[in-house]
Design a protein around this motif. Structure first.
Motif, short mmCIF file in Angstrom:
data_model
loop_
_atom_site.label_atom_id
_atom_site.label_comp_id
_atom_site.label_asym_id
_atom_site.label_seq_id
_atom_site.Cartn_x
_atom_site.Cartn_y
_atom_site.Cartn_z
N ALA A 106 0.82 -1.15 0.13
CA ALA A 106 -0.08 -0.14 0.16
C ALA A 106 0.92 1.44 0.08
N PHE A 107 1.89 1.34 0.81
CA PHE A 107 2.95 2.31 0.85
C PHE A 107 3.47 2.54 -0.65
N HIS A 108 3.95 1.40 -1.37
CA HIS A 108 4.54 1.34 -2.55
C HIS A 108 3.62 2.01 -3.71
N ASP A 109 2.38 1.79 -3.44
CA ASP A 109 1.07 2.24 -4.42
C ASP A 109 1.32 3.87 -4.34
N VAL A 110 1.54 4.47 -3.20
CA VAL A 110 1.52 5.82 -3.17
C VAL A 110 2.87 6.22 -3.60
N VAL A 111 3.87 5.47 -3.49
CA VAL A 111 5.24 5.91 -3.99
C VAL A 111 5.02 6.24 -5.61
#
Length: 208
Positions: free
Chosen positions: A93-98
């Motif tokens: 989910a964090f990587h999706d923001v990145v």
């Protein structure tokens, strides 16, 4: 063979239309180039370079300026962190923001990166502090996002909006004058007596 009869005024009008058509084409090409160049500038301004080298706080400041963020390089901190080899749902989910910021961390799995953190005063309040975070691998930015504390919310970085290309006042006036000249030329081309006959081959017309 078809025979087309033209009046003297008609020839003037035809010539005026040809001249005006050529001028209109030139204006269209010029305006198109203005918008094309403007679009090229817009794209360049809205896409900070991922290949930019970040070796210090000054480079970090320059990089973030591409996103419209003003930061104090003296307040920046850097630590070494490791990107996990296996990602759970939280990290995904964090990587999706990145990725929304235009970056990709997949090639940095199981690698150590420099984590630059710097406050963003314009997006901070008394209750909430916003930080810009940039993950750097081999001196190149590989990830970037905003981190809000104490909530811990992670937000994507958005490139600053580029100004739309617009015609200048002089260009608008020139186009208006050109349109007036065209209208005047058409008005002055009044029909007169028949003075010339032009032969047009039959094969010049489309056949069914």
């Amino acid at each position: 063979m078809f025979v087309c009869t033209l009046r003297k005024g008609g020839l003037k009008k035809l010539a005026a239309v040809c001249v005006c058509g050529a001028a209109l084409a030139a204006v269209a090409i010029g305006v198109g180039k203005i918008w094309q160049d403007g679009d090229a500038v817009d794209v360049a301004a809205a896409q900070p370079s991922m290949a930019q080298q970040i070796t210090g706080a000054q480079d970090l400041q320059t990089f973030l300026a591409g996103y419209g963020l003003e930061v104090d390089p003296t307040s920046a901190e850097v630590t070494a962190v490791k990107i996990p080899r296996k990602w759970d749902e939280s990290f995904q989910a964090f990587h999706d923001v990145v990725k929304q910021s235009g970056f990709e961390l997949t090639k940095c799995k199981n690698k150590e990166v420099d984590k630059w953190v710097v406050p963003v005063p314009a997006q901070s309040t008394e209750e909430l502090t916003t930080y810009a975070v940039v993950l750097v691998y081999q001196n190149e930015p590989r990830g970037a996002y905003l981190l809000q504390k104490p909530s811990g919310e992670v937000l994507p970085l958005t490139p600053k909006a580029a100004a739309s290309a617009a015609l200048t006042e002089e260009e608008i006036t020139a186009n208006a004058n050109f349109a007036s000249s065209v209208a005047a030329a058409e008005t002055q081309a009044a029909p007169e007596e028949v003075t010339e006959t032009q032969a047009i081959p039959e094969d010049a017309y489309p056949t069914e």
